[in-house]
Design a protein around this motif. Sequence first.
Motif, short mmCIF file in Angstrom:
data_model
loop_
_atom_site.label_atom_id
_atom_site.label_comp_id
_atom_site.label_asym_id
_atom_site.label_seq_id
_atom_site.Cartn_x
_atom_site.Cartn_y
_atom_site.Cartn_z
N SER A 1 0.87 -1.17 0.00
CA SER A 1 0.00 0.00 0.00
C SER A 1 0.91 1.22 0.00
CB SER A 1 -0.87 -0.03 1.25
OG SER A 1 -1.76 1.04 1.22
N MET B 1 -3.12 5.90 -0.21
CA MET B 1 -3.92 4.99 -1.05
C MET B 1 -5.27 4.65 -0.40
SD MET B 1 -2.22 2.13 -3.28
CE MET B 1 -2.47 0.46 -2.90
N GLU C 1 -9.24 5.56 -1.93
CA GLU C 1 -9.99 4.47 -2.56
C GLU C 1 -11.41 4.90 -2.87
OE1 GLU C 1 -7.86 0.73 -0.41
OE2 GLU C 1 -10.04 0.78 -0.38
N VAL D 1 -9.08 6.38 -6.97
CA VAL D 1 -8.25 5.16 -6.90
C VAL D 1 -9.19 3.97 -7.01
CG1 VAL D 1 -6.75 3.75 -5.43
CG2 VAL D 1 -6.42 6.21 -5.53
N TYR E 1 -9.90 -0.33 -8.14
CA TYR E 1 -9.30 -1.67 -8.19
C TYR E 1 -9.92 -2.50 -9.31
CZ TYR E 1 -7.07 -0.62 -3.78
OH TYR E 1 -6.28 -0.05 -2.82
N ASN F 1 6.60 1.37 -9.77
CA ASN F 1 7.08 1.64 -8.41
C ASN F 1 8.43 0.96 -8.15
OD1 ASN F 1 6.97 2.79 -5.88
ND2 ASN F 1 5.79 1.12 -4.97
N LEU G 1 0.68 9.16 -2.83
CA LEU G 1 -0.42 9.50 -3.73
C LEU G 1 -0.91 10.88 -3.32
CD1 LEU G 1 -2.56 6.27 -4.16
CD2 LEU G 1 -0.38 6.89 -5.19
N PHE H 1 -8.14 11.74 -5.76
CA PHE H 1 -6.79 11.49 -6.27
C PHE H 1 -6.44 12.47 -7.38
CE2 PHE H 1 -4.32 9.29 -9.62
CZ PHE H 1 -3.14 9.08 -8.92
N VAL I 1 0.74 11.59 -8.42
CA VAL I 1 1.70 10.88 -7.55
C VAL I 1 2.95 11.73 -7.37
CG1 VAL I 1 0.92 8.60 -8.29
CG2 VAL I 1 2.84 9.66 -9.48
N VAL J 1 -5.26 0.18 -9.41
CA VAL J 1 -4.29 -0.63 -8.68
C VAL J 1 -4.39 -2.08 -9.16
CG1 VAL J 1 -3.51 -1.37 -6.39
CG2 VAL J 1 -4.54 0.91 -6.69
#
Length: 291
Positions: free
Chosen positions: A114, A118, A122, A126, A128, A170, A192, A198, A201, A216
Amino acid sequence: MADILILGYGPAGVSAALYGLRAGLDVLLVGKDAGALARAHMIENYYGLVKPLSGPELAETGKNQALALGAKIADDEVTDLFFDGSEFVAKGLSGEYRGKACIMATGSARKKQSLPGMAELEGHGVSYCAVCDAFFYRQKKVAVLGSGEYALHEVSELLPIVSSVTLLTNGNPTSATFPDTVTVEKRQITELLGEGAFSGVRYEDGTEETFDGLFVALGSASASDLARKAGAAFEGANPVLGPDFQTTVPGLFAAGDCTGGTLQVSVAVGEGAVAGLAAIKYLREKRNASA
Ligand SMILES: Cc1cc2nc3c(=O)[nH]c(=O)nc-3n(C[C@H](O)[C@H](O)[C@H](O)COP(=O)(O)OP(=O)(O)OC[C@H]3O[C@@H](n4cnc5c(N)ncnc54)[C@H](O)[C@@H]3O)c2cc1C
Protein backbone atom coordinates in the motif's frame (compact mmCIF):
# COMPACT_ATOMS: atom_id res chain seq x y z
CA MET A 1 -18.66 -26.38 -17.97
CA ALA A 2 -18.17 -27.44 -14.34
CA ASP A 3 -20.93 -27.46 -11.73
CA ILE A 4 -18.59 -25.74 -9.27
CA LEU A 5 -15.68 -23.61 -10.44
CA ILE A 6 -13.19 -23.04 -7.62
CA LEU A 7 -10.50 -20.37 -7.89
CA GLY A 8 -7.49 -21.50 -5.86
CA TYR A 9 -6.39 -24.99 -4.85
CA GLY A 10 -5.12 -24.25 -1.35
CA PRO A 11 -6.79 -25.71 1.78
CA ALA A 12 -10.02 -23.67 1.32
CA GLY A 13 -10.44 -24.50 -2.37
CA VAL A 14 -9.63 -28.20 -1.93
CA SER A 15 -11.92 -28.51 1.11
CA ALA A 16 -14.82 -26.99 -0.86
CA ALA A 17 -14.00 -29.31 -3.77
CA LEU A 18 -14.18 -32.45 -1.58
CA TYR A 19 -17.79 -31.68 -0.62
CA GLY A 20 -18.78 -30.93 -4.21
CA LEU A 21 -17.13 -34.08 -5.53
CA ARG A 22 -18.73 -36.31 -2.86
CA ALA A 23 -22.11 -34.81 -3.84
CA GLY A 24 -21.49 -36.15 -7.34
CA LEU A 25 -20.82 -32.78 -8.95
CA ASP A 26 -18.24 -31.79 -11.58
CA VAL A 27 -15.62 -29.66 -9.89
CA LEU A 28 -12.92 -27.63 -11.59
CA LEU A 29 -10.13 -26.04 -9.54
CA VAL A 30 -8.02 -23.29 -11.13
CA GLY A 31 -4.91 -22.12 -9.29
CA LYS A 32 -1.57 -20.57 -10.06
CA ASP A 33 0.59 -22.14 -7.32
CA ALA A 34 0.57 -23.69 -3.84
CA GLY A 35 -0.45 -20.37 -2.23
CA ALA A 36 0.52 -19.57 1.37
CA LEU A 37 1.54 -23.18 2.09
CA ALA A 38 4.42 -22.84 -0.38
CA ARG A 39 6.01 -20.47 2.15
CA ALA A 40 5.12 -22.42 5.31
CA HIS A 41 8.16 -24.33 6.56
CA MET A 42 6.30 -26.73 8.88
CA ILE A 43 2.65 -27.18 9.84
CA GLU A 44 2.11 -28.95 13.13
CA ASN A 45 -1.04 -27.34 14.55
CA TYR A 46 -3.54 -28.92 12.15
CA TYR A 47 -5.83 -31.70 13.36
CA GLY A 48 -4.53 -35.25 12.93
CA LEU A 49 -0.90 -34.45 12.16
CA VAL A 50 1.11 -36.73 14.42
CA LYS A 51 4.29 -35.44 12.82
CA PRO A 52 4.68 -31.96 11.32
CA LEU A 53 4.33 -31.71 7.53
CA SER A 54 6.01 -29.08 5.39
CA GLY A 55 3.63 -26.57 3.79
CA PRO A 56 4.40 -27.73 0.21
CA GLU A 57 3.86 -31.39 1.26
CA LEU A 58 0.47 -30.57 2.78
CA ALA A 59 -0.50 -28.59 -0.36
CA GLU A 60 0.47 -31.51 -2.63
CA THR A 61 -1.45 -34.01 -0.44
CA GLY A 62 -4.57 -31.83 -0.66
CA LYS A 63 -4.36 -31.49 -4.44
CA ASN A 64 -3.86 -35.25 -4.83
CA GLN A 65 -6.86 -35.92 -2.57
CA ALA A 66 -9.07 -33.77 -4.82
CA LEU A 67 -7.67 -35.44 -7.96
CA ALA A 68 -8.31 -38.90 -6.49
CA LEU A 69 -11.98 -38.00 -6.00
CA GLY A 70 -12.29 -36.86 -9.62
CA ALA A 71 -11.58 -33.12 -9.56
CA LYS A 72 -10.26 -31.44 -12.67
CA ILE A 73 -7.36 -29.10 -12.00
CA ALA A 74 -6.05 -26.31 -14.22
CA ASP A 75 -2.85 -24.35 -13.57
CA ASP A 76 -3.51 -20.76 -14.55
CA GLU A 77 -3.66 -17.22 -13.18
CA VAL A 78 -7.17 -15.76 -13.28
CA THR A 79 -7.45 -12.08 -14.18
CA ASP A 80 -11.20 -11.59 -14.66
CA LEU A 81 -14.50 -13.02 -13.43
CA PHE A 82 -18.06 -12.36 -14.49
CA PHE A 83 -21.51 -13.95 -14.68
CA ASP A 84 -22.70 -14.08 -18.29
CA GLY A 85 -26.39 -14.61 -17.45
CA SER A 86 -26.22 -18.39 -17.07
CA GLU A 87 -22.74 -19.24 -15.74
CA PHE A 88 -19.62 -17.80 -14.14
CA VAL A 89 -16.72 -17.20 -16.51
CA ALA A 90 -13.17 -16.86 -15.17
CA LYS A 91 -10.62 -15.59 -17.65
CA GLY A 92 -7.08 -16.80 -17.15
CA LEU A 93 -3.80 -16.09 -18.90
CA SER A 94 -4.06 -19.41 -20.78
CA GLY A 95 -7.77 -20.10 -21.01
CA GLU A 96 -11.35 -19.52 -19.93
CA TYR A 97 -13.08 -21.53 -17.20
CA ARG A 98 -16.81 -21.85 -16.58
CA GLY A 99 -18.99 -23.01 -13.71
CA LYS A 100 -22.64 -22.85 -12.63
CA ALA A 101 -21.46 -21.76 -9.16
CA CYS A 102 -18.10 -20.24 -8.24
CA ILE A 103 -16.05 -20.26 -5.05
CA MET A 104 -13.17 -17.79 -4.72
CA ALA A 105 -10.46 -19.30 -2.52
CA THR A 106 -7.51 -17.24 -3.67
CA GLY A 107 -5.81 -16.76 -0.32
CA SER A 108 -4.66 -13.64 1.45
CA ALA A 109 -3.70 -10.50 -0.40
CA ARG A 110 -1.54 -9.46 2.58
CA LYS A 111 1.60 -9.20 0.45
CA LYS A 112 0.05 -6.41 -1.58
CA GLN A 113 1.82 -3.16 -0.92
CA SER A 114 0.00 0.00 0.00
CA LEU A 115 1.26 3.52 -0.62
CA PRO A 116 0.79 6.55 1.62
CA GLY A 117 -2.59 8.08 0.74
CA MET A 118 -3.92 4.99 -1.05
CA ALA A 119 -6.47 3.86 1.55
CA GLU A 120 -7.96 7.36 1.95
CA LEU A 121 -8.38 7.84 -1.81
CA GLU A 122 -9.99 4.47 -2.56
CA GLY A 123 -13.20 5.09 -4.46
CA HIS A 124 -12.14 8.73 -5.02
CA GLY A 125 -10.00 8.33 -8.10
CA VAL A 126 -8.25 5.16 -6.90
CA SER A 127 -9.92 2.07 -8.36
CA TYR A 128 -9.30 -1.67 -8.19
CA CYS A 129 -11.37 -2.65 -11.22
CA ALA A 130 -10.80 -1.37 -14.76
CA VAL A 131 -13.79 -3.20 -16.21
CA CYS A 132 -16.05 -1.55 -13.58
CA ASP A 133 -14.68 2.01 -13.62
CA ALA A 134 -12.89 2.66 -16.95
CA PHE A 135 -16.02 4.35 -18.31
CA PHE A 136 -15.63 7.19 -15.76
CA TYR A 137 -12.24 8.02 -17.25
CA ARG A 138 -13.21 8.40 -20.93
CA GLN A 139 -10.49 10.39 -22.70
CA LYS A 140 -8.67 11.00 -19.42
CA LYS A 141 -5.08 10.44 -18.36
CA VAL A 142 -4.84 7.43 -16.05
CA ALA A 143 -2.14 5.36 -14.38
CA VAL A 144 -2.00 1.67 -13.55
CA LEU A 145 0.02 0.62 -10.50
CA GLY A 146 1.56 -2.81 -11.11
CA SER A 147 4.07 -4.61 -13.28
CA GLY A 148 2.77 -8.10 -14.13
CA GLU A 149 0.14 -9.96 -16.12
CA TYR A 150 -2.71 -8.67 -13.98
CA ALA A 151 -1.58 -5.07 -14.62
CA LEU A 152 -1.44 -5.88 -18.34
CA HIS A 153 -5.03 -7.12 -18.20
CA GLU A 154 -6.17 -3.86 -16.56
CA VAL A 155 -4.14 -1.80 -19.08
CA SER A 156 -5.85 -3.66 -21.95
CA GLU A 157 -9.28 -2.83 -20.52
CA LEU A 158 -8.38 0.86 -20.23
CA LEU A 159 -6.55 1.56 -23.50
CA PRO A 160 -9.63 1.70 -25.78
CA ILE A 161 -11.40 4.14 -23.44
CA VAL A 162 -8.92 6.55 -21.86
CA SER A 163 -6.62 9.08 -23.55
CA SER A 164 -3.38 7.68 -22.09
CA VAL A 165 -2.14 4.99 -19.73
CA THR A 166 1.05 5.22 -17.69
CA LEU A 167 2.27 2.07 -15.98
CA LEU A 168 3.68 2.87 -12.55
CA THR A 169 5.97 -0.04 -11.65
CA ASN A 170 7.08 1.64 -8.41
CA GLY A 171 10.63 0.45 -9.00
CA ASN A 172 9.67 -3.17 -9.74
CA PRO A 173 10.79 -4.97 -12.93
CA THR A 174 8.00 -5.65 -15.44
CA SER A 175 7.03 -9.33 -15.82
CA ALA A 176 4.69 -8.89 -18.80
CA THR A 177 5.01 -7.31 -22.23
CA PHE A 178 3.13 -4.03 -22.32
CA PRO A 179 1.97 -2.34 -25.56
CA ASP A 180 4.20 0.45 -26.92
CA THR A 181 1.39 2.97 -26.39
CA VAL A 182 1.83 2.60 -22.62
CA THR A 183 4.39 4.83 -20.91
CA VAL A 184 6.35 2.78 -18.38
CA GLU A 185 7.42 4.83 -15.35
CA LYS A 186 9.96 2.98 -13.20
CA ARG A 187 10.62 5.53 -10.47
CA GLN A 188 9.47 4.67 -6.96
CA ILE A 189 6.41 6.46 -5.66
CA THR A 190 6.54 8.09 -2.24
CA GLU A 191 2.96 9.32 -2.03
CA LEU A 192 -0.42 9.50 -3.73
CA LEU A 193 -1.58 13.11 -4.01
CA GLY A 194 -5.03 14.60 -3.63
CA GLU A 195 -7.29 16.00 -0.94
CA GLY A 196 -10.61 14.19 -1.11
CA ALA A 197 -9.88 12.99 -4.65
CA PHE A 198 -6.79 11.49 -6.27
CA SER A 199 -4.83 13.98 -8.37
CA GLY A 200 -1.44 12.39 -9.03
CA VAL A 201 1.70 10.88 -7.55
CA ARG A 202 4.96 12.09 -6.07
CA TYR A 203 8.10 10.21 -7.15
CA GLU A 204 11.22 9.42 -5.12
CA ASP A 205 13.09 12.43 -6.57
CA GLY A 206 10.34 14.79 -5.33
CA THR A 207 8.79 15.50 -8.74
CA GLU A 208 5.04 15.19 -9.13
CA GLU A 209 2.89 13.99 -12.01
CA THR A 210 -0.84 14.57 -12.34
CA PHE A 211 -3.31 11.83 -13.32
CA ASP A 212 -7.11 11.74 -13.43
CA GLY A 213 -7.31 8.23 -12.02
CA LEU A 214 -5.24 5.37 -10.67
CA PHE A 215 -6.00 1.67 -11.17
CA VAL A 216 -4.29 -0.63 -8.68
CA ALA A 217 -3.27 -4.00 -10.16
CA LEU A 218 -0.49 -5.28 -7.93
CA GLY A 219 0.52 -8.92 -8.03
CA SER A 220 -2.30 -11.16 -9.21
CA ALA A 221 -6.06 -10.60 -8.98
CA SER A 222 -7.29 -11.13 -5.43
CA ALA A 223 -10.73 -12.40 -4.42
CA SER A 224 -11.75 -8.78 -3.78
CA ASP A 225 -10.58 -7.76 -7.26
CA LEU A 226 -12.53 -10.65 -8.81
CA ALA A 227 -15.62 -10.03 -6.66
CA ARG A 228 -15.65 -6.39 -7.81
CA LYS A 229 -15.47 -7.45 -11.43
CA ALA A 230 -18.35 -9.89 -10.89
CA GLY A 231 -20.48 -7.07 -9.45
CA ALA A 232 -20.55 -8.07 -5.75
CA ALA A 233 -21.44 -5.44 -3.13
CA PHE A 234 -18.70 -4.28 -0.78
CA GLU A 235 -18.45 -3.01 2.76
CA GLY A 236 -15.17 -1.09 2.91
CA ALA A 237 -12.43 -3.14 1.25
CA ASN A 238 -14.19 -6.51 1.60
CA PRO A 239 -17.11 -8.08 -0.27
CA VAL A 240 -20.27 -8.47 1.80
CA LEU A 241 -20.59 -12.16 2.75
CA GLY A 242 -23.54 -14.06 4.21
CA PRO A 243 -23.14 -16.71 6.94
CA ASP A 244 -22.74 -19.29 4.15
CA PHE A 245 -19.90 -17.18 2.62
CA GLN A 246 -22.06 -16.21 -0.35
CA THR A 247 -21.43 -12.77 -1.83
CA THR A 248 -24.34 -10.59 -2.95
CA VAL A 249 -24.01 -12.23 -6.39
CA PRO A 250 -26.09 -15.44 -6.14
CA GLY A 251 -23.89 -18.50 -6.60
CA LEU A 252 -20.61 -16.66 -5.95
CA PHE A 253 -18.88 -17.59 -2.69
CA ALA A 254 -15.56 -16.81 -0.96
CA ALA A 255 -13.64 -18.95 1.54
CA GLY A 256 -10.35 -19.15 3.39
CA ASP A 257 -7.67 -16.52 3.92
CA CYS A 258 -9.27 -14.29 1.27
CA THR A 259 -12.18 -13.56 3.66
CA GLY A 260 -9.76 -12.11 6.26
CA GLY A 261 -9.91 -13.11 9.91
CA THR A 262 -7.74 -15.91 11.29
CA LEU A 263 -5.23 -16.96 8.65
CA GLN A 264 -4.89 -20.65 9.52
CA VAL A 265 -5.28 -23.93 7.64
CA SER A 266 -8.03 -25.10 10.01
CA VAL A 267 -10.09 -21.96 9.40
CA ALA A 268 -9.57 -22.12 5.61
CA VAL A 269 -10.66 -25.77 5.56
CA GLY A 270 -13.73 -24.96 7.67
CA GLU A 271 -14.79 -22.03 5.49
CA GLY A 272 -14.19 -24.13 2.38
CA ALA A 273 -16.51 -26.81 3.76
CA VAL A 274 -19.26 -24.29 4.52
CA ALA A 275 -18.92 -22.61 1.10
CA GLY A 276 -18.79 -25.99 -0.66
CA LEU A 277 -21.99 -27.17 1.02
CA ALA A 278 -23.67 -23.83 0.32
CA ALA A 279 -22.72 -24.06 -3.37
CA ILE A 280 -24.28 -27.56 -3.54
CA LYS A 281 -27.47 -26.20 -1.94
CA TYR A 282 -27.51 -23.25 -4.36
CA LEU A 283 -27.22 -25.58 -7.37
CA ARG A 284 -29.94 -27.93 -6.07
CA GLU A 285 -32.33 -25.03 -5.47
CA LYS A 286 -31.58 -23.60 -8.90
CA ARG A 287 -32.21 -26.98 -10.54
CA ASN A 288 -35.48 -27.47 -8.62
CA ALA A 289 -36.66 -23.97 -9.54
CA SER A 290 -36.16 -24.66 -13.25
CA ALA A 291 -37.67 -28.21 -13.14
C1 LIG B 1 5.06 -18.60 6.25
C2 LIG B 1 3.69 -19.13 6.61
C3 LIG B 1 3.57 -20.04 7.65
C4 LIG B 1 2.30 -20.54 8.00
N1 LIG B 1 2.20 -21.43 9.02
C5 LIG B 1 0.98 -21.93 9.37
C6 LIG B 1 0.85 -22.91 10.42
O1 LIG B 1 1.82 -23.32 11.04
N2 LIG B 1 -0.40 -23.36 10.69
C7 LIG B 1 -1.52 -22.95 10.02
O2 LIG B 1 -2.61 -23.42 10.32
N3 LIG B 1 -1.40 -22.02 9.04
C8 LIG B 1 -0.20 -21.51 8.68
N4 LIG B 1 -0.10 -20.58 7.68
C9 LIG B 1 -1.33 -20.09 7.03
C10 LIG B 1 -1.90 -21.07 6.01
O3 LIG B 1 -0.91 -21.42 5.07
C11 LIG B 1 -3.10 -20.40 5.33
O4 LIG B 1 -4.04 -19.99 6.33
C12 LIG B 1 -3.82 -21.34 4.35
O5 LIG B 1 -2.91 -21.84 3.39
C13 LIG B 1 -4.96 -20.59 3.66
O6 LIG B 1 -5.56 -21.41 2.72
P1 LIG B 1 -6.35 -20.76 1.48
O7 LIG B 1 -6.82 -21.90 0.67
O8 LIG B 1 -7.35 -19.78 1.96
O9 LIG B 1 -5.27 -19.90 0.68
P2 LIG B 1 -3.86 -20.37 0.03
O10 LIG B 1 -3.34 -21.57 0.70
O11 LIG B 1 -3.00 -19.15 0.03
O12 LIG B 1 -4.26 -20.77 -1.45
C14 LIG B 1 -4.65 -19.79 -2.36
C15 LIG B 1 -4.79 -20.43 -3.75
O13 LIG B 1 -5.33 -19.45 -4.63
C16 LIG B 1 -4.51 -19.38 -5.81
N5 LIG B 1 -4.63 -18.05 -6.41
C17 LIG B 1 -4.47 -16.84 -5.84
N6 LIG B 1 -4.71 -15.86 -6.73
C18 LIG B 1 -5.05 -16.48 -7.89
C19 LIG B 1 -5.40 -16.01 -9.19
N7 LIG B 1 -5.49 -14.70 -9.48
N8 LIG B 1 -5.65 -16.93 -10.16
C20 LIG B 1 -5.58 -18.27 -9.88
N9 LIG B 1 -5.25 -18.76 -8.66
C21 LIG B 1 -4.99 -17.88 -7.70
C22 LIG B 1 -3.13 -19.75 -5.33
O14 LIG B 1 -2.35 -20.16 -6.43
C23 LIG B 1 -3.48 -20.90 -4.37
O15 LIG B 1 -3.71 -22.09 -5.11
C24 LIG B 1 1.15 -20.09 7.30
C25 LIG B 1 1.28 -19.18 6.25
C26 LIG B 1 2.54 -18.70 5.91
C27 LIG B 1 2.66 -17.71 4.76
